[in-house]
Every structure is written in C-alpha cells, then in structure tokens.
Design an enzyme around this catalytic site. Structure first.
Site, PDB file in Angstrom:
ATOM      1  CB  VAL A 160     -12.358 -36.653  20.506  1.00 41.76           C
ATOM      2  CG1 VAL A 160     -13.259 -35.790  19.444  1.00 41.76           C
ATOM      3  CG2 VAL A 160     -13.021 -38.155  20.825  1.00 41.76           C
ATOM      4  CE1 TYR A 161      -7.635 -29.597  21.381  1.00 41.78           C
ATOM      5  CE2 TYR A 161      -5.451 -30.900  21.330  1.00 41.78           C
ATOM      6  CZ  TYR A 161      -6.079 -29.669  21.437  1.00 41.78           C
ATOM      7  OH  TYR A 161      -5.598 -28.466  21.323  1.00 41.78           O
ATOM      8  CB  SER A 162      -5.145 -36.124  18.758  1.00 42.41           C
ATOM      9  OG  SER A 162      -4.603 -36.170  20.137  1.00 42.41           O
ATOM     10  CB  VAL A 164     -11.164 -32.486  15.694  1.00 41.05           C
ATOM     11  CG1 VAL A 164     -12.464 -33.619  16.029  1.00 41.05           C
ATOM     12  CG2 VAL A 164     -10.793 -32.121  17.092  1.00 41.05           C
ATOM     13  CE  LYS A 165      -6.991 -27.910  17.954  1.00 38.89           C
ATOM     14  NZ  LYS A 165      -7.052 -26.249  17.478  1.00 38.89           N
TER      15      LYS A 165
END
Length: 255
Positions: A160-162, A164-165
C-alpha cells in the site's frame, strides 16, 4: 500588507524529525525561513524552530494532521496569520510535502483501516493540502513531494505504501503541467533506506543496515541530510529548469 519578498519562506510538513527536520535545517543554513508542521511531537517541532532561529532565520511551528482534510481550511488560515504577523507577507515560496507514516503488513493481511490511513497520509492529504495552499503559494514558487525508492523496486510488506507513493509521483507530473503557467516547479524526491526512526526505526538496526549497504553501490545506508540537500537543491535557482521529475536518492540501491 506588503507583498515584497526579501527572504524565501518554506512550509515543510512533518518537520519535527527525520528528513523533514534535516530539510528545515538545510534550508535555514541556505538563508530560507521555515514553517514547520507536526502532528503530535510539539516539543520536537519547537526544538527545530529554536535551532532555525539560532541560525538567524525566522521559523514557526504549526500543528497539522494530514488525515484530517476537514481541518485544512483552518490550517491555511493559521498559515496566513503567521505570514502576516511574522513576515508581513501573504504568500510563501516553497512547499515540501514530506509528512508521512510507515505501515508494514503483508498484502493478504492489510486491513481497510490501515489502507485508508496510508492513502490519507501519503496521497489524499498532500493532494488536498496542496490544493488549499495554492492561493498562498507565490508564483514562481516550488513544490517538492517526498516519495520513496520503493516505487521502483519491490519489497514485501509495503504494497500500500509503495502504491500510494506511486500515485504521488503521478500527481507530481500532473501538477508540474497544470502549475507551469504560474512558473511553479513541481518535482518528487524518492529516498531509499534512510537512518531515521520512520517505520519504527528499522533502518537504525545495524544488521539491517548491513544488508541494505550490501546492495548499495555507494556502500552505506542513507542519512537524512543526504535527502535534505537534494530537496534544498530542487528549491534553489540552480534547478529552475527542472520540473515534473522524480529524483531518486538511494545511493544506487538495487541498480
């Protein structure tokens, strides 16, 4: 109110620690005044402000929670009050969308709540904060969005972090196009493993550092100052012809 600009002013989200703090100090060393934001670390943010003032520059700290879009109007009003009272201006020059939080979980175990938090902090928050601040950002100003090297290489547990970035990087290009008529440069900086307390301080673990350093051509993990200096460069006149770009700051990790 006078709108004459003498000293550049930067607004940096999440500047009470890590990359944000180092960026605030790097800019102050280059003669830039700073508006620091924080979520809960008020003392740490105040310490950063005092350090900046110790260099002879002006600085203030304001609370901002990127997950609470409904508070952004009040935050912008507070920014305007500070600009008027501290700087006798009604605009600032540089926006650094740095504020963030870590989140590690396998794709199959990621909850909706964890998903929503990461989207809010790393994409929805910066999206609408930037939108709200545009009338206060000076023409000819700069925006730097802090992304991650994880948009290029894959690591388990950060889907998810990757993702959204990656969305933030696409937004960077879109903003560079739309804000071009106002001569506002918009770029993204993508750090690799940086020795901060981000994400629980994983990158401070000596054994993990050895693993990362072993896959990094320059032979070490990054320091906050490595990223801060790149951000400061993108906010300088030396990079005036760069916009819509992703600048990776990983020491060449996993080339």
């Amino acid at each position: 109110m006078s709108n004459e600009k003498t000293t550049a002013i930067a607004l940096i989200t999440g500047a009470s620690r890590g990359i944000g703090k180092s960026t605030a100090l790097a800019l102050a060393a280059r003669g830039v005044d700073v508006i620091v934001t924080y979520v809960s670390a008020e003392k740490e943010a105040t310490d950063v402000v005092q350090a900046i003032r110790g260099t002879g520059r002006k600085a203030v700290a304001l609370r901002l929670d990127l997950t609470q879009v409904g508070t952004f109007d009040a935050f912008v009003a507070d920014v305007k009050r500070q600009l008027s009272s501290v700087w006798s201006r009604d605009t600032f020059d540089f926006l650094v969308n740095n504020g963030g939080s870590g989140g590690f979980s396998a794709f199959s175990e990621t909850s909706e709540a964890a998903f929503d938090t990461l989207v809010d902090v790393h994409f929805k928050g910066p999206f609408f904060l930037t939108q709200k601040l545009l009338p206060v950002l000076a023409d000819g100003g700069r925006i730097v969005n802090v992304s991650t090297g994880l948009t290029r290489y894959a690591v388990s547990g950060v889907a998810v972090y990757s993702a959204v970035k990656s969305a933030l990087e696409v937004l960077t290009r879109a903003l560079a196009l739309e804000l071009g008529p106002r001569r506002i440069n918009v770029n993204a900086v993508a750090p690799g493993g940086i020795a901060t307390d981000f994400g629980g301080g994983l990158m401070r673990d000596e054994q993990f550092q050895k693993v990362v350093a072993g896959e990094t051509p320059l032979g070490r993990v990054g320091e906050p100052e490595d990223v801060a200096d790149v951000i400061a460069s993108l906010l300088s006149k030396d990079t005036r012809w760069i916009t819509g770009q992703r600048v990776e700051v990983t020491g060449g990790y996993r080339l």
